[in-house]
Every structure is written in C-alpha cells, then in structure tokens.
Design a protein around this motif. Structure first.
Motif, PDB file in Angstrom:
ATOM      1  N   GLU A 137       0.828  -1.204   0.000  1.00  0.00           N
ATOM      2  CA  GLU A 137       0.000   0.000   0.000  1.00  0.00           C
ATOM      3  C   GLU A 137       0.866   1.259   0.000  1.00  0.00           C
ATOM      4  O   GLU A 137       0.552   2.239  -0.674  1.00  0.00           O
ATOM      5  CB  GLU A 137      -0.934   0.024   1.222  1.00  0.00           C
ATOM      6  CG  GLU A 137      -1.890  -1.137   1.308  1.00  0.00           C
ATOM      7  CD  GLU A 137      -1.256  -2.417   1.878  1.00  0.00           C
ATOM      8  OE1 GLU A 137      -0.208  -2.355   2.567  1.00  0.00           O
ATOM      9  OE2 GLU A 137      -1.796  -3.496   1.602  1.00  0.00           O
ATOM     10  N   GLU A 138       1.944   1.225   0.777  1.00  0.00           N
ATOM     11  CA  GLU A 138       2.835   2.386   0.851  1.00  0.00           C
ATOM     12  C   GLU A 138       3.533   2.620  -0.490  1.00  0.00           C
ATOM     13  O   GLU A 138       3.643   3.757  -0.963  1.00  0.00           O
ATOM     14  CB  GLU A 138       3.871   2.164   1.967  1.00  0.00           C
ATOM     15  CG  GLU A 138       4.788   3.342   2.168  1.00  0.00           C
ATOM     16  CD  GLU A 138       5.816   3.106   3.262  1.00  0.00           C
ATOM     17  OE1 GLU A 138       6.244   4.097   3.858  1.00  0.00           O
ATOM     18  OE2 GLU A 138       6.196   1.933   3.505  1.00  0.00           O
ATOM     19  N   LEU A 139       3.987   1.546  -1.122  1.00  0.00           N
ATOM     20  CA  LEU A 139       4.636   1.651  -2.430  1.00  0.00           C
ATOM     21  C   LEU A 139       3.674   2.240  -3.452  1.00  0.00           C
ATOM     22  O   LEU A 139       4.002   3.193  -4.164  1.00  0.00           O
ATOM     23  CB  LEU A 139       5.121   0.274  -2.886  1.00  0.00           C
ATOM     24  CG  LEU A 139       5.662   0.193  -4.315  1.00  0.00           C
ATOM     25  CD1 LEU A 139       6.994   0.929  -4.426  1.00  0.00           C
ATOM     26  CD2 LEU A 139       5.812  -1.260  -4.750  1.00  0.00           C
ATOM     27  N   ILE A 140       2.478   1.689  -3.533  1.00  0.00           N
ATOM     28  CA  ILE A 140       1.504   2.115  -4.527  1.00  0.00           C
ATOM     29  C   ILE A 140       1.069   3.562  -4.271  1.00  0.00           C
ATOM     30  O   ILE A 140       0.979   4.370  -5.201  1.00  0.00           O
ATOM     31  CB  ILE A 140       0.280   1.154  -4.540  1.00  0.00           C
ATOM     32  CG1 ILE A 140       0.732  -0.275  -4.877  1.00  0.00           C
ATOM     33  CG2 ILE A 140      -0.793   1.659  -5.494  1.00  0.00           C
ATOM     34  CD1 ILE A 140       1.618  -0.426  -6.093  1.00  0.00           C
ATOM     35  N   THR A 141       0.808   3.899  -3.011  1.00  0.00           N
ATOM     36  CA  THR A 141       0.415   5.271  -2.663  1.00  0.00           C
ATOM     37  C   THR A 141       1.520   6.257  -3.026  1.00  0.00           C
ATOM     38  O   THR A 141       1.249   7.343  -3.555  1.00  0.00           O
ATOM     39  CB  THR A 141       0.081   5.371  -1.156  1.00  0.00           C
ATOM     40  OG1 THR A 141      -1.001   4.484  -0.881  1.00  0.00           O
ATOM     41  CG2 THR A 141      -0.295   6.784  -0.765  1.00  0.00           C
ATOM     42  N   THR A 142       2.758   5.888  -2.764  1.00  0.00           N
ATOM     43  CA  THR A 142       3.889   6.765  -3.081  1.00  0.00           C
ATOM     44  C   THR A 142       3.992   7.001  -4.578  1.00  0.00           C
ATOM     45  O   THR A 142       4.125   8.147  -5.036  1.00  0.00           O
ATOM     46  CB  THR A 142       5.206   6.157  -2.553  1.00  0.00           C
ATOM     47  OG1 THR A 142       5.117   6.050  -1.125  1.00  0.00           O
ATOM     48  CG2 THR A 142       6.406   7.008  -2.929  1.00  0.00           C
ATOM     49  N   ILE A 143       3.920   5.943  -5.361  1.00  0.00           N
ATOM     50  CA  ILE A 143       4.004   6.088  -6.817  1.00  0.00           C
ATOM     51  C   ILE A 143       2.818   6.891  -7.340  1.00  0.00           C
ATOM     52  O   ILE A 143       2.979   7.816  -8.142  1.00  0.00           O
ATOM     53  CB  ILE A 143       4.088   4.711  -7.507  1.00  0.00           C
ATOM     54  CG1 ILE A 143       5.407   4.027  -7.156  1.00  0.00           C
ATOM     55  CG2 ILE A 143       3.932   4.858  -9.027  1.00  0.00           C
ATOM     56  CD1 ILE A 143       5.513   2.583  -7.620  1.00  0.00           C
ATOM     57  N   ARG A 144       1.624   6.563  -6.858  1.00  0.00           N
ATOM     58  CA  ARG A 144       0.416   7.261  -7.311  1.00  0.00           C
ATOM     59  C   ARG A 144       0.489   8.761  -6.988  1.00  0.00           C
ATOM     60  O   ARG A 144       0.170   9.601  -7.831  1.00  0.00           O
ATOM     61  CB  ARG A 144      -0.808   6.623  -6.659  1.00  0.00           C
ATOM     62  CG  ARG A 144      -2.112   7.052  -7.287  1.00  0.00           C
ATOM     63  CD  ARG A 144      -3.278   6.196  -6.839  1.00  0.00           C
ATOM     64  NE  ARG A 144      -3.287   4.958  -7.596  1.00  0.00           N
ATOM     65  CZ  ARG A 144      -3.513   3.756  -7.095  1.00  0.00           C
ATOM     66  NH1 ARG A 144      -3.764   3.603  -5.823  1.00  0.00           N
ATOM     67  NH2 ARG A 144      -3.508   2.692  -7.867  1.00  0.00           N
ATOM     68  N   SER A 145       0.927   9.107  -5.780  1.00  0.00           N
ATOM     69  CA  SER A 145       1.001  10.528  -5.421  1.00  0.00           C
ATOM     70  C   SER A 145       2.115  11.229  -6.188  1.00  0.00           C
ATOM     71  O   SER A 145       1.976  12.390  -6.578  1.00  0.00           O
ATOM     72  CB  SER A 145       1.161  10.712  -3.900  1.00  0.00           C
ATOM     73  OG  SER A 145       2.401  10.211  -3.457  1.00  0.00           O
ATOM     74  N   GLY A 146       3.200  10.526  -6.445  1.00  0.00           N
ATOM     75  CA  GLY A 146       4.274  11.104  -7.257  1.00  0.00           C
ATOM     76  C   GLY A 146       3.812  11.404  -8.663  1.00  0.00           C
ATOM     77  O   GLY A 146       4.097  12.478  -9.219  1.00  0.00           O
ATOM     78  N   LEU A 147       3.073  10.479  -9.241  1.00  0.00           N
ATOM     79  CA  LEU A 147       2.536  10.690 -10.589  1.00  0.00           C
ATOM     80  C   LEU A 147       1.552  11.854 -10.609  1.00  0.00           C
ATOM     81  O   LEU A 147       1.558  12.680 -11.514  1.00  0.00           O
ATOM     82  CB  LEU A 147       1.864   9.419 -11.100  1.00  0.00           C
ATOM     83  CG  LEU A 147       2.801   8.261 -11.435  1.00  0.00           C
ATOM     84  CD1 LEU A 147       2.006   6.974 -11.638  1.00  0.00           C
ATOM     85  CD2 LEU A 147       3.647   8.579 -12.665  1.00  0.00           C
ATOM     86  N   ALA A 148       0.699  11.938  -9.576  1.00  0.00           N
ATOM     87  CA  ALA A 148      -0.290  13.027  -9.506  1.00  0.00           C
ATOM     88  C   ALA A 148       0.416  14.369  -9.342  1.00  0.00           C
ATOM     89  O   ALA A 148       0.067  15.349 -10.012  1.00  0.00           O
ATOM     90  CB  ALA A 148      -1.251  12.780  -8.340  1.00  0.00           C
TER      91      ALA A 148
END
Length: 135
Positions: free
Chosen positions: A117-128
């Motif tokens: 969850e932390e990995l995915i949230t980090t990538i998703r927020s970075g992309l946003a």
C-alpha cells in the motif's frame, strides 16, 4: 509497448520480481521494466528514450554493487529531471537520503521490507504531483 514506464532497480532478483508484480497489478496503464544494476538501468533508460518511451518513475535500491542509489538517482536527475525518483532501502545512510533530496529531487524513501500500500500510494502521489507540475 506502453509509452510510459515505471523502472525498478535492485540487485536482488526476488525484490525486482515482487516490485514488478505489485506495480503491474496497480498500474496496468504503464509498462514496468526492471534492472539489476545502475549500469543496466542506464541502458534501459537510454533505449527507452531513443524509442520515444517516457520513464515516469524510478524505484531504486540504495545499496547496490558499483554505485549507490543516491548517486545513481543524482546522475539520472541531471539528464532526466522530470522522472520521479524513489529510494527503496533497508540500510541507506541519512546523509545519502538528504543528498538525494537536495541533488536529485528525491520524491520519497521507502524502507525494506515495504508495504504494498505504501509503495503504490507513493508512486500514485508522485505521478499526480508530476501531472500538476506540468499543467
């Protein structure tokens, strides 16, 4: 092939396999490439760049043979400043992380063992965040 890629760099094959699976499960619109060293990662980046494929995110280990992750990401930043850079590590030195934040615009540092969850949230927020900057 997707025109956008997330690249994972780690010298441990099992880590790369896990990262690839987790990223592919959550980011199906993007290709996921892997490299077992910074040199191999540079080859992938250069080849993709020549083919007009954009590397959006690099998730890199810190402790690798040859070059440390912070040094690798700083050199990437000098040539490709828009790539979102994340260090995934079990043993990075605080000074190296600070340096990567200052000189490579490091987006985040995740600790091994990581939580999906932390990995995915980090990538998703970075992309946003990256999309907002380019508007």
């Amino acid at each position: 092939m997707s025109e956008k890629v997330i690249l994972c760099v780690d010298d441990e094959e099992i880590v790369l396999s896990s990262l690839r699976e987790q990223i592919c499960d959550h980011f199906g619109d993007y290709a996921c490439e892997v490299a077992e060293s910074a040199d191999e990662a540079w080859e992938v980046i250069e080849e993709l760049s020549e083919d007009g494929v954009e590397v959006l995110v690099i998730v890199s280990d810190w402790l690798m043979p040859g070059i440390k992750g912070d040094e690798f990401l700083i050199s990437v930043h000098q040539k490709f400043p828009k790539i979102i850079k994340v260090i995934l590590t079990g043993q990075a030195e605080d000074d190296a992380i600070k340096r990567a934040k200052q000189e490579a615009n490091l987006y985040s540092c995740l600790r091994k063992p990581w939580h999906v969850e932390e990995l995915i949230t980090t990538i998703r927020s970075g992309l946003a965040d990256n999309k907002l900057e380019s508007l």
